[in-house]
Design an enzyme around this catalytic site. Structure first.
Site, PDB file in Angstrom:
ATOM      1  N   SER A 152       3.417   3.921   8.125  1.00  0.00           N
ATOM      2  CA  SER A 152       4.043   4.873   7.179  1.00  0.00           C
ATOM      3  C   SER A 152       4.598   5.777   7.957  1.00  0.00           C
ATOM      4  CB  SER A 152       2.741   5.532   6.381  1.00  0.00           C
ATOM      5  OG  SER A 152       2.311   4.563   5.527  1.00  0.00           O
ATOM      6  N   ASN A 191       1.001  -1.210   0.034  1.00  0.00           N
ATOM      7  CA  ASN A 191      -0.119  -0.084  -0.078  1.00  0.00           C
ATOM      8  C   ASN A 191       0.769   1.319   0.004  1.00  0.00           C
ATOM      9  OD1 ASN A 191      -0.027  -1.124   2.766  1.00  0.00           O
ATOM     10  ND2 ASN A 191      -0.918   0.668   3.235  1.00  0.00           N
ATOM     11  N   ASP A 192       0.892   2.011   1.251  1.00  0.00           N
ATOM     12  CA  ASP A 192       1.405   3.504   0.940  1.00  0.00           C
ATOM     13  C   ASP A 192       2.897   3.359   0.489  1.00  0.00           C
ATOM     14  OD1 ASP A 192      -0.914   3.502   2.327  1.00  0.00           O
ATOM     15  OD2 ASP A 192      -0.097   4.601   3.883  1.00  0.00           O
ATOM     16  N   PRO A 193       3.309   4.558  -0.372  1.00  0.00           N
ATOM     17  CA  PRO A 193       4.650   4.564  -0.722  1.00  0.00           C
ATOM     18  C   PRO A 193       5.163   5.307   0.676  1.00  0.00           C
ATOM     19  CG  PRO A 193       3.360   6.389  -1.660  1.00  0.00           C
ATOM     20  CD  PRO A 193       2.330   5.211  -1.057  1.00  0.00           C
TER      21      PRO A 193
END
Length: 606
Positions: free
Chosen positions: A131, A69-71
């Site tokens: 994140s 998912n998130d960068p």
């Protein structure tokens, strides 16, 4: 520069030890640790992804398999680009015990898989390394601030340092023994909800020497970007006042705060302040899974952000992307003077299909971000490096497309393509009136899809189309007449994208700030098997879609220009290319299982 006090000395000494490879790793803290060999931290490829998977992308970034998912923490270091990302290496479904995947590149297109950077190992992150961001400290020293889910399932902020600063690939990271550095309380008595406190931003430094960072949280339904300051990047103080907050939209995830130059097509370092810059605050709204941004002014005396007058502070405001695009993260590339944006593109398929194919999640093509000349919005465009994948250039001459016409763009690989097209419409009294109640472009696109005839529009492109048009993803314009001007609606219509009844088939839309009489209506579309990224008006509006055709796959996919309006429109330019396959995350180890490593610094080293 930050003051040289005791805590800064701790961080400086630790960085010096790391740069000389003198840190001792606490091996007894590892969990799921199968082998001390560093290469064992690479992702196990024993069960490979099916090469014939028609939905696996060819030039968009993906993890080798399973969930992404998130960068996180994109940056450039010693000439090497780094992308970290939220990754679960055992399942194509999200789990809280997530790790930081890591890949490197010299061109932002071809990527080499690196060992896992961060994984759960300590009481402050034992339930997940969520994140965060990277900040480049003085003397070119990158550090990670990330959210850990601790042994009480509270969200806390932690710091990690490179083990070896001389390694341009930064293969190993060390967690600071002082972690956690920022924490909330279960009672919320310090204005931080410990269960909703995550995603620290890239830090910035002002002339007072203090570092500043924001972390997303909420109070009831009020979203906040909580502001912390530090003299040394180790001891952080809650200022007591958020950088910004807004009522009614829940927790703010993945906040991103950065300057943009006025009147320049260049990126700006995160710490730049001046009369020639504005600031952007981007927020990802967990409740809606959309994100929005505002442009405004950073008051450095009060340490607050003030959006420009008229800004809409909700998911109905300005967005980077009006489709599938979330948890985005930007960074400043100081070697090319660009601000570069990454964003996660989630699936639109059901979980059972994700499990069957063995992977989930794609990163959008990285984009440059600059302030539009109007000063009212951002402009995004695919990195110039993407163009090096182009081949088999096909050009169509300028021509009129009559109402009801369909023109195939042949001699390219339509499932793996890049196409640029511009339209021109004549001035006319025969333009559809826009209902004054139609203020939501997404609803309007769902009501007036590609199959619904209008006057000027719908016209545009049918991507990933089957020969008999049983399936297609339409990206098009429709022109309306508003009270004082023409209104241009851009739509990405997925209602006929697949014969699979279980996939999500939405219509996305946006009103584009362009004068259709005096300006061409331009589209650039990147097509990559299951993703369609569309850019209109030279990057003023962007829509990303995930689609899963059952017939229009690989060499069976077609690409058409269409006009389903009653009025003629003119193509002024059309160029299309097949896109070569990029080398993305080819494994450098095929022999052993991935292990989690604590990467913890022994306290007695300080």
């Amino acid at each position: 520069m930050a003051p040289n006090n005791g805590s800064w000395l701790v961080l400086s000494i630790s960085m010096m030890l790391l740069s000389h490879g003198m840190i001792i790793i606490a091996k007894d803290q590892a969990i799921h640790h199968h082998d001390d060999d560093h290469d064992d931290m690479l992702i196990n490829d024993h069960q490979m992804i099916n090469d014939d998977d028609p939905y696996r992308t060819a030039y968009h970034f993906q993890s080798p398999k399973n969930w992404m998912n998130d960068p996180n923490g994109p940056m450039i270091y010693k000439g090497i680009y780094h992308l970290f990302y939220q990754y679960y290496p055992y399942d194509p479904v999200w789990h809280t015990e997530i790790v930081w995947g890591h890949s490197t590149s010299t061109d932002l297109i071809n990527w080499t898989q690196q060992p896992i950077a961060l994984s759960p190992s300590e009481p402050y992150d034992i339930n997940g390394c969520w994140s965060g961001s990277i900040t480049i400290l003085p003397q070119n020293k990158p550090v990670i601030l990330y959210t850990g889910i601790n042994n009480k399932n509270y969200q806390v902020q932690n710091l990690a340092l490179p083990k070896n600063l001389s390694d341009p690939y930064l293969k190993e990271w060390i967690k600071l023994p002082q972690n956690p550095l920022m924490a909330g309380t279960p009672t919320n008595n310090n204005n931080i909800n410990a269960s909703s406190f995550r995603d620290p931003s890239t830090a910035w430094q002002l002339s007072d020497g203090k570092w500043r960072v924001i972390v997303g949280t909420q109070q009831g339904k009020r979203g906040l970007a909580v502001l912390f300051t530090s003299d040394d990047f180790v001891k952080w103080n809650n200022t007591g006042n958020p950088l910004h907050s807004t009522e009614g939209n829940g927790i703010w995830e993945c906040p991103d705060f950065f300057p943009v130059y006025v009147g320049k097509s260049l990126g700006a370092d995160t710490s730049i302040i001046g009369d020639d810059v504005k600031h952007v605050l981007k927020l990802s709204l967990f409740d809606t899974q959309y994100e929005y941004y505002t442009i405004g002014r950073y008051d450095i005396e009060k340490d607050i952000y003030v959006p420009d007058e008229g800004s809409i502070e909700s998911d109905l405001g300005l967005r980077y992307d009006y489709g599938k695009f979330y948890a985005s993260k930007s960074f400043f590339d100081d070697e090319t003077n660009r601000r570069i944006l990454w964003g996660w593109v989630n699936e639109s398929s059901i979980q059972a299909d994700d499990i069957k194919k063995g992977w989930s999640g794609v990163q959008a093509i990285p984009r440059t971000v600059v302030l539009d000349k109007s000063g009212k919005q951002l402009v995004q465009w695919p990195l110039a490096e993407v163009d090096m994948l182009r081949e088999n250039d096909v050009e169509l001459p300028s021509q009129v497309i009559k109402g009801g016409s369909l023109v195939e763009i042949s001699q390219i690989t339509a499932s793996q393509a890049d196409v640029e097209i511009s339209f021109k419409i004549p001035e006319s009294n025969y333009v559809e009136e826009l209902d004054s109640t139609c203020t939501n472009p997404q609803i309007l696109c769902s009501q007036k899809g590609a199959s619904i005839k209008g006057r000027f529009g719908p016209f545009g492109l049918l991507t990933l189309a089957s020969m008999g048009l049983e399936e297609y993803t339409a990206v098009f314009f429709r022109i309306f007449k508003g009270p004082n001007k023409y209104v241009v609606l851009m739509c990405s219509d997925q209602t006929r994208s697949s014969l699979n009844p279980t996939t999500d088939k939405l219509s996305f839309g946006i009103f584009v700030d362009v004068d259709p009489i005096n300006e061409d209506l331009s589209l650039r579309i990147l097509i990559d098997h299951s993703i369609v990224e569309s850019f209109s008006a030279k990057g003023k509006s962007c829509i990303t879609a995930r689609v899963y055709p059952t017939m229009a796959i690989n060499d069976k996919a077609k690409l058409y220009v269409f006009n389903n309006g009653t009025e003629d429109v003119k193509i002024t330019k059309l160029s299309a290319w097949s896109m070569k396959k990029a080398q993305i995350n080819l494994s450098t180890d095929n022999t052993s299982n991935m292990s989690y490593n604590s990467n913890k610094v022994e306290k007695e080293e300080f």
